[in-house]
Design an enzyme around this catalytic site. Structure first.
Site, PDB file in Angstrom:
ATOM      1  N   GLU A 162       0.808  -1.222   0.000  1.00 40.65           N
ATOM      2  CA  GLU A 162       0.000   0.000   0.000  1.00 40.65           C
ATOM      3  C   GLU A 162       0.845   1.279   0.000  1.00 40.65           C
ATOM      4  O   GLU A 162       0.583   2.204  -0.767  1.00 40.65           O
ATOM      5  CB  GLU A 162      -0.932  -0.005   1.226  1.00 40.65           C
ATOM      6  CG  GLU A 162      -1.835   1.215   1.244  1.00 40.65           C
ATOM      7  CD  GLU A 162      -2.624   1.389   2.549  1.00 40.65           C
ATOM      8  OE1 GLU A 162      -2.416   0.626   3.512  1.00 40.65           O
ATOM      9  OE2 GLU A 162      -3.444   2.331   2.593  1.00 40.65           O
ATOM     10  N   HIS A 198       0.086  13.349  -7.976  1.00 41.56           N
ATOM     11  CA  HIS A 198      -0.788  14.425  -7.484  1.00 41.56           C
ATOM     12  C   HIS A 198       0.008  15.676  -7.130  1.00 41.56           C
ATOM     13  O   HIS A 198      -0.509  16.786  -7.221  1.00 41.56           O
ATOM     14  CB  HIS A 198      -1.596  13.924  -6.290  1.00 41.56           C
ATOM     15  CG  HIS A 198      -2.664  12.941  -6.679  1.00 41.56           C
ATOM     16  ND1 HIS A 198      -3.964  13.005  -6.218  1.00 41.56           N
ATOM     17  CD2 HIS A 198      -2.627  11.863  -7.503  1.00 41.56           C
ATOM     18  CE1 HIS A 198      -4.672  12.016  -6.741  1.00 41.56           C
ATOM     19  NE2 HIS A 198      -3.877  11.300  -7.528  1.00 41.56           N
ATOM     20  N   ASP A 255       7.187  19.794  -6.535  1.00 38.36           N
ATOM     21  CA  ASP A 255       7.875  20.622  -5.533  1.00 38.36           C
ATOM     22  C   ASP A 255       7.523  20.267  -4.096  1.00 38.36           C
ATOM     23  O   ASP A 255       7.941  20.954  -3.168  1.00 38.36           O
ATOM     24  CB  ASP A 255       7.539  22.100  -5.778  1.00 38.36           C
ATOM     25  CG  ASP A 255       6.044  22.390  -5.625  1.00 38.36           C
ATOM     26  OD1 ASP A 255       5.267  21.405  -5.500  1.00 38.36           O
ATOM     27  OD2 ASP A 255       5.648  23.562  -5.625  1.00 38.36           O
ATOM     28  N   SER A 302       4.595  20.551  -2.776  1.00 35.54           N
ATOM     29  CA  SER A 302       3.580  21.465  -2.227  1.00 35.54           C
ATOM     30  C   SER A 302       2.405  20.696  -1.628  1.00 35.54           C
ATOM     31  O   SER A 302       1.739  21.183  -0.720  1.00 35.54           O
ATOM     32  CB  SER A 302       3.074  22.435  -3.300  1.00 35.54           C
ATOM     33  OG  SER A 302       2.382  21.737  -4.307  1.00 35.54           O
ATOM     34  N   HIS A 327      -1.182   2.204 -12.662  1.00 37.25           N
ATOM     35  CA  HIS A 327      -2.369   1.539 -12.123  1.00 37.25           C
ATOM     36  C   HIS A 327      -2.197   0.022 -12.088  1.00 37.25           C
ATOM     37  O   HIS A 327      -3.081  -0.703 -11.645  1.00 37.25           O
ATOM     38  CB  HIS A 327      -3.623   1.974 -12.891  1.00 37.25           C
ATOM     39  CG  HIS A 327      -4.088   3.349 -12.505  1.00 37.25           C
ATOM     40  ND1 HIS A 327      -5.159   3.994 -13.079  1.00 37.25           N
ATOM     41  CD2 HIS A 327      -3.609   4.215 -11.558  1.00 37.25           C
ATOM     42  CE1 HIS A 327      -5.324   5.182 -12.515  1.00 37.25           C
ATOM     43  NE2 HIS A 327      -4.395   5.348 -11.598  1.00 37.25           N
ATOM     44  N   SER A 328      -1.028  -0.434 -12.535  1.00 35.69           N
ATOM     45  CA  SER A 328      -0.670  -1.846 -12.375  1.00 35.69           C
ATOM     46  C   SER A 328      -0.363  -2.183 -10.920  1.00 35.69           C
ATOM     47  O   SER A 328      -0.390  -3.347 -10.522  1.00 35.69           O
ATOM     48  CB  SER A 328       0.559  -2.120 -13.245  1.00 35.69           C
ATOM     49  OG  SER A 328       1.110  -3.351 -12.914  1.00 35.69           O
ATOM     50  N   ASP A 387      -9.606   3.116  -2.426  1.00 42.53           N
ATOM     51  CA  ASP A 387     -10.301   3.175  -1.134  1.00 42.53           C
ATOM     52  C   ASP A 387     -11.477   4.142  -1.200  1.00 42.53           C
ATOM     53  O   ASP A 387     -12.469   3.977  -0.527  1.00 42.53           O
ATOM     54  CB  ASP A 387      -9.378   3.791  -0.060  1.00 42.53           C
ATOM     55  CG  ASP A 387      -8.376   2.805   0.461  1.00 42.53           C
ATOM     56  OD1 ASP A 387      -8.647   1.599   0.417  1.00 42.53           O
ATOM     57  OD2 ASP A 387      -7.311   3.261   0.921  1.00 42.53           O
ATOM     58  N   ASP A 424       3.290  -4.951 -14.047  1.00 39.33           N
ATOM     59  CA  ASP A 424       3.194  -5.717 -15.292  1.00 39.33           C
ATOM     60  C   ASP A 424       2.047  -5.165 -16.123  1.00 39.33           C
ATOM     61  O   ASP A 424       1.345  -4.254 -15.703  1.00 39.33           O
ATOM     62  CB  ASP A 424       3.009  -7.209 -14.975  1.00 39.33           C
ATOM     63  CG  ASP A 424       1.774  -7.451 -14.118  1.00 39.33           C
ATOM     64  OD1 ASP A 424       0.928  -6.536 -13.989  1.00 39.33           O
ATOM     65  OD2 ASP A 424       1.641  -8.555 -13.571  1.00 39.33           O
TER      66      ASP A 424
HETATM   67  C1  HEM Z   1      -4.882  10.510 -15.507  1.00 39.69           C
HETATM   68  C2  HEM Z   1      -5.869  10.145 -14.807  1.00 39.69           C
HETATM   69  C3  HEM Z   1      -5.885   9.448 -13.495  1.00 39.69           C
HETATM   70  C4  HEM Z   1      -6.994   9.260 -12.738  1.00 39.69           C
HETATM   71  C5  HEM Z   1      -8.399   9.714 -13.078  1.00 39.69           C
HETATM   72  C6  HEM Z   1      -6.605   8.508 -11.565  1.00 39.69           C
HETATM   73  C7  HEM Z   1      -7.453   8.149 -10.559  1.00 39.69           C
HETATM   74  C8  HEM Z   1      -7.135   7.329  -9.499  1.00 39.69           C
HETATM   75  C9  HEM Z   1      -8.041   6.937  -8.447  1.00 39.69           C
HETATM   76  C10 HEM Z   1      -9.487   7.393  -8.313  1.00 39.69           C
HETATM   77  C11 HEM Z   1      -7.370   6.108  -7.616  1.00 39.69           C
HETATM   78  C12 HEM Z   1      -7.913   5.438  -6.361  1.00 39.69           C
HETATM   79  C13 HEM Z   1      -7.620   6.275  -5.151  1.00 39.69           C
HETATM   80  C14 HEM Z   1      -8.302   5.725  -3.927  1.00 39.69           C
HETATM   81  O1  HEM Z   1      -9.501   5.533  -3.977  1.00 39.69           O
HETATM   82  O2  HEM Z   1      -7.619   5.465  -2.908  1.00 39.69           O
HETATM   83  C15 HEM Z   1      -6.035   5.986  -8.126  1.00 39.69           C
HETATM   84  C16 HEM Z   1      -5.055   5.228  -7.543  1.00 39.69           C
HETATM   85  C17 HEM Z   1      -3.755   5.251  -7.937  1.00 39.69           C
HETATM   86  N1  HEM Z   1      -3.212   6.030  -8.938  1.00 39.69           N
HETATM   87 FE1  HEM Z   1      -4.237   7.075 -10.323  1.00 39.69          FE
HETATM   88  N2  HEM Z   1      -5.279   8.251 -11.623  1.00 39.69           N
HETATM   89  C18 HEM Z   1      -4.787   8.812 -12.761  1.00 39.69           C
HETATM   90  C19 HEM Z   1      -3.450   8.820 -13.142  1.00 39.69           C
HETATM   91  C20 HEM Z   1      -2.420   8.343 -12.374  1.00 39.69           C
HETATM   92  C21 HEM Z   1      -1.017   8.570 -12.632  1.00 39.69           C
HETATM   93  C22 HEM Z   1      -0.494   9.407 -13.801  1.00 39.69           C
HETATM   94  C23 HEM Z   1      -0.322   7.939 -11.654  1.00 39.69           C
HETATM   95  C24 HEM Z   1       1.160   7.862 -11.439  1.00 39.69           C
HETATM   96  C25 HEM Z   1       2.048   8.039 -12.367  1.00 39.69           C
HETATM   97  C26 HEM Z   1      -1.277   7.279 -10.802  1.00 39.69           C
HETATM   98  C27 HEM Z   1      -0.958   6.440  -9.765  1.00 39.69           C
HETATM   99  C28 HEM Z   1      -1.873   5.805  -8.959  1.00 39.69           C
HETATM  100  C29 HEM Z   1      -1.526   4.798  -7.972  1.00 39.69           C
HETATM  101  C30 HEM Z   1      -0.140   4.203  -7.744  1.00 39.69           C
HETATM  102  C31 HEM Z   1      -2.711   4.473  -7.320  1.00 39.69           C
HETATM  103  C32 HEM Z   1      -2.869   3.459  -6.191  1.00 39.69           C
HETATM  104  C33 HEM Z   1      -2.729   4.100  -4.832  1.00 39.69           C
HETATM  105  C34 HEM Z   1      -2.874   3.064  -3.736  1.00 39.69           C
HETATM  106  O3  HEM Z   1      -3.141   1.903  -4.007  1.00 39.69           O
HETATM  107  O4  HEM Z   1      -2.699   3.467  -2.573  1.00 39.69           O
HETATM  108  N3  HEM Z   1      -2.531   7.572 -11.252  1.00 39.69           N
HETATM  109  N4  HEM Z   1      -5.906   6.741  -9.267  1.00 39.69           N
END
Ligand code: HEM
EC number: 1.11.1.-
Length: 356
Positions: free
Chosen positions: A58, A69, A85, A87, A192-193, A198, A217
């Site tokens: 996690e 973000h 940065d 922030s 998102h791999s 949550d 992957d």
């Molecule tokens: C571009 C559109 C994107 C959208 C709409 C999006 C949206 C989301 C959402 C809604 C979650 C779930 C958060 C939660 O409910 O806890 C998530 C998780 C995550 N996102 Fe994205 N995301 C995007 C792009 C990215 C990018 C560019 C990255 C990193 C380079 C990223 C990395 C992650 C990671 C690693 C998680 C998992 C966090 C965890 O398991 O604690 N996302 N994202």
């Protein structure tokens, strides 16, 4: 005269950087090209042991998420924050209140005291930390990693982080404003791999976006293309979509980007080629970590980032019970090939990512 001499020396050292790079030996014997990287050896080891607990779990996942973000609070035309940065931590009272940052407070609670104790900036703990986190995820590439960011001076405004229920056009145009092409957006979504949600559907907290959330992957690209079944949640939240496997969660935005004519062919290409996915992701991630930063004033410490283990399988597979017939063909110019195999056994539920 003196300044001219210095300028030519600087030019020479840029042109012959590799040959002239100074070397330093850190107290643990590691030889680095810049002594400033020595301090980050302990930061790396403490992140791995004390925060990530040695796993692609996690907190490793959330550190990659916070890197996005934080950095995306940026626009190439200015007026949107200063990018990568820190922030999101320094101005957490503002930025953590934005809806798209829901849940980020948990990793801030870990990283902020950690950065303070190590005397490093919040920008560095986030972006160096993201590369270290990835090194724990089998299959992840080494991302070029810089240190030396100063403290953030301004909060990013609300609205810079895409929401999962934003239309694809809105997501692509926000990302383009920060300097990313649609291909780079798809590459970044390789993250998102190693992901779970949550906040979108709390009823099934920690539900992963693919069946292998501890490996970097291409399953996420493949599984997002599978036909889904009705989502069993309470429907109270937007941003959810259909999921092909019990226990798995598919973001509406991932579902839409996988099927949009502007992004579908890149999405399919990354589903089919794990090495391509890792390379494209590494390039886009390094670019993201430099948004708003002046690269010449940072120090490249990539050499102290460990190399992740190989992913268990070199190619994506159809989860048990799924076949090529379950693919929703979305790329108009190339048919999804029949080269991937199906995992043995019957369909099983995807386990939640354990809370740390
Ligand atoms: C571009 C559109 C994107 C959208 C709409 C999006 C949206 C989301 C959402 C809604 C979650 C779930 C958060 C939660 O409910 O806890 C998530 C998780 C995550 N996102 Fe994205 N995301 C995007 C792009 C990215 C990018 C560019 C990255 C990193 C380079 C990223 C990395 C992650 C990671 C690693 C998680 C998992 C966090 C965890 O398991 O604690 N996302 N994202």
């Amino acid at each position: 005269m003196l300044s001219v001499a210095l300028v030519s020396l600087a030019a020479a050292s840029t042109a012959y950087g590799a040959a002239l790079a100074p070397r330093a030996t850190c107290s643990d014997g590691t030889v680095v090209s810049n002594a400033q990287c020595c301090n980050f050896i302990a930061v790396r080891d403490d992140l791995i042991n004390d925060i990530f607990e040695g796993q692609c779990g996690e907190f490793a996942h959330s550190t990659v998420r916070i890197a996005f973000h934080d950095a995306i609070g940026f626009s190439t035309s200015g007026g949107k924050g200063n990018g990568a940065d820190g922030s999101i931590i320094a101005f957490g009272t503002t930025e953590l209140g934005f809806a798209a940052n829901a849940g980020i407070d948990e990793i801030v609670e870990e990283l902020q005291p950690f950065a303070d104790a190590h005397g490093i900036s919040y920008g560095d703990v986030i972006h160096f930390g993201s590369s270290v986190a990835l090194s724990l995820c089998p299959g992840a590439p080494v991302v070029q990693t810089f240190i030396g960011r100063g403290n953030a001076t301004v909060a990013a405004p609300d609205g810079t982080v895409p929401d999962p229920f934003n239309p694809v056009t809105q997501i692509l145009s926000r990302m383009a404003e920060a300097g990313f092409s649609s291909d780079e957006v798809v590459a970044l979504l390789a993250s998102h791999s190693i992901a779970a949600q949550d906040q979108v559907e709390p009823a099934i907290a920690r539900s992963p976006f693919d069946s292998t959330p501890a490996a970097f992957d291409s399953q996420v690209f493949l599984e997002t293309l599978l036909k889904g079944t009705a989502f069993p949640g309470d429907g109270a939240h937007q941003g959810e979509s259909e999921s092909p496997l019990p226990g798995e969660f598919r973001l509406e935005s991932d579902d839409a980007i996988a099927r949009d004519s502007r992004t579908a062919c890149t999405w399919q290409a990354l589903a089919l080629d794990q090495a391509l996915m890792a390379n494209k992701f590494a390039a886009a991630m390094a670019k993201m970590s430099l948004l708003g930063q002046s690269k010449p004033s940072l120090v490249d410490c990539t050499e102290i980032i460990p190399k992740a283990a190989a992913a268990p399988l070199s190619k994506a597979f159809f989860p048990a019970g799924k076949t090529l017939a379950d693919i929703e063909q979305s790329c108009a110019t190339q048919t999804f090939p029949s080269t991937l195999s199906t995992q043995a056994g019957t369909t099983t539920s995807v386990a939640p990512v354990p809370e740390q």
